[in-house]
Scaffold this motif. Structure first.
Motif, PDB file in Angstrom:
ATOM      1  N   LEU A   1     -21.508  21.858  28.218  1.00  0.00           N
ATOM      2  CA  LEU A   1     -22.181  22.431  29.379  1.00  0.00           C
ATOM      3  C   LEU A   1     -23.558  21.811  29.533  1.00  0.00           C
ATOM      4  CD1 LEU A   1     -21.420  26.215  28.785  1.00  0.00           C
ATOM      5  CD2 LEU A   1     -20.109  24.571  30.136  1.00  0.00           C
TER       6      LEU A   1
ATOM      7  N   PRO B   1     -26.692  22.774  32.055  1.00  0.00           N
ATOM      8  CA  PRO B   1     -27.273  23.502  33.177  1.00  0.00           C
ATOM      9  C   PRO B   1     -28.086  22.545  34.052  1.00  0.00           C
ATOM     10  CG  PRO B   1     -27.690  24.623  31.099  1.00  0.00           C
ATOM     11  CD  PRO B   1     -27.145  23.272  30.771  1.00  0.00           C
TER      12      PRO B   1
ATOM     13  N   CYS C   1     -23.906  24.336  36.951  1.00  0.00           N
ATOM     14  CA  CYS C   1     -23.660  23.918  35.575  1.00  0.00           C
ATOM     15  C   CYS C   1     -22.617  22.818  35.607  1.00  0.00           C
ATOM     16  CB  CYS C   1     -23.145  25.093  34.754  1.00  0.00           C
ATOM     17  SG  CYS C   1     -22.862  24.659  33.018  1.00  0.00           S
TER      18      CYS C   1
ATOM     19  N   CYS D   1     -18.545  20.711  38.479  1.00  0.00           N
ATOM     20  CA  CYS D   1     -19.716  21.587  38.525  1.00  0.00           C
ATOM     21  C   CYS D   1     -19.319  22.965  39.029  1.00  0.00           C
ATOM     22  CB  CYS D   1     -20.786  21.002  39.427  1.00  0.00           C
ATOM     23  SG  CYS D   1     -21.602  19.562  38.703  1.00  0.00           S
TER      24      CYS D   1
ATOM     25  N   TYR E   1     -23.814  28.702  40.025  1.00  0.00           N
ATOM     26  CA  TYR E   1     -24.139  30.057  39.610  1.00  0.00           C
ATOM     27  C   TYR E   1     -24.232  30.941  40.849  1.00  0.00           C
ATOM     28  CZ  TYR E   1     -25.632  27.676  35.325  1.00  0.00           C
ATOM     29  OH  TYR E   1     -25.684  26.902  34.199  1.00  0.00           O
TER      30      TYR E   1
ATOM     31  N   ARG F   1     -25.724  31.877  34.412  1.00  0.00           N
ATOM     32  CA  ARG F   1     -25.494  30.895  33.344  1.00  0.00           C
ATOM     33  C   ARG F   1     -24.978  31.587  32.084  1.00  0.00           C
ATOM     34  NH1 ARG F   1     -30.197  27.403  30.296  1.00  0.00           N
ATOM     35  NH2 ARG F   1     -28.903  26.823  28.532  1.00  0.00           N
TER      36      ARG F   1
ATOM     37  N   GLU G   1     -21.274  31.153  30.167  1.00  0.00           N
ATOM     38  CA  GLU G   1     -21.178  30.795  28.754  1.00  0.00           C
ATOM     39  C   GLU G   1     -20.369  31.836  27.981  1.00  0.00           C
ATOM     40  OE1 GLU G   1     -25.194  30.217  27.401  1.00  0.00           O
ATOM     41  OE2 GLU G   1     -25.473  28.456  28.667  1.00  0.00           O
TER      42      GLU G   1
END
Length: 85
Positions: free
Chosen positions: A8, A10, A15, A56, A59, A65, A69
C-alpha cells in the motif's frame, strides 16, 4: 488459495495498491467489492518490467485509510505491507 503480498502507498485522497500477478489483483478487487469497501477503483495497470499490478482506491467518508488497511488485514490470503516511498 495461497497468500500473497499487497503493498500500500497512501497518496493523499487515494491509496495505490500493488499486487503480484494480475489474477491476484483481480481476485482482490472482487473480494473488496464483496465487502462493500468501494464501488469503483482505477483500472488495473500491469507493470511491463515485472509481474506486479497496481490499482488505486479513493478514500471516502465510509472508507478511510485506516479502514482500508483493517479490511485488507482481515483477509487471510493477503499480507499487507507499506510500499516504500
Amino acid at each position: 488459495m495461497n497468500s500473497f503480498p499487497v503493498w500500500l502507498r497512501p497518496l493523499g485522497e487515494t491509496c495505490r495498491v500493488r499486487v503480484d500477478g494480475v489474477q491476484n489483483a483481480q481476485w482482490l478487487l472482487n473480494r473488496l467489492g464483496l465487502s462493500f469497501v468501494f464501488k469503483t477503483a482505477a483500472p488495473i495497470t500491469e507493470d511491463a518490467d515485472s509481474t506486479n499490478c497496481t490499482f488505486c482506491v479513493a478514500y471516502s467518508s465510509h472508507m478511510s485509510r485506516r479502514e482500508l488497511e483493517k479490511v485488507l488485514a482481515m483477509i487471510p490470503e493477503v499480507s499487507v505491507m507499506m510500499d516504500p516511498a
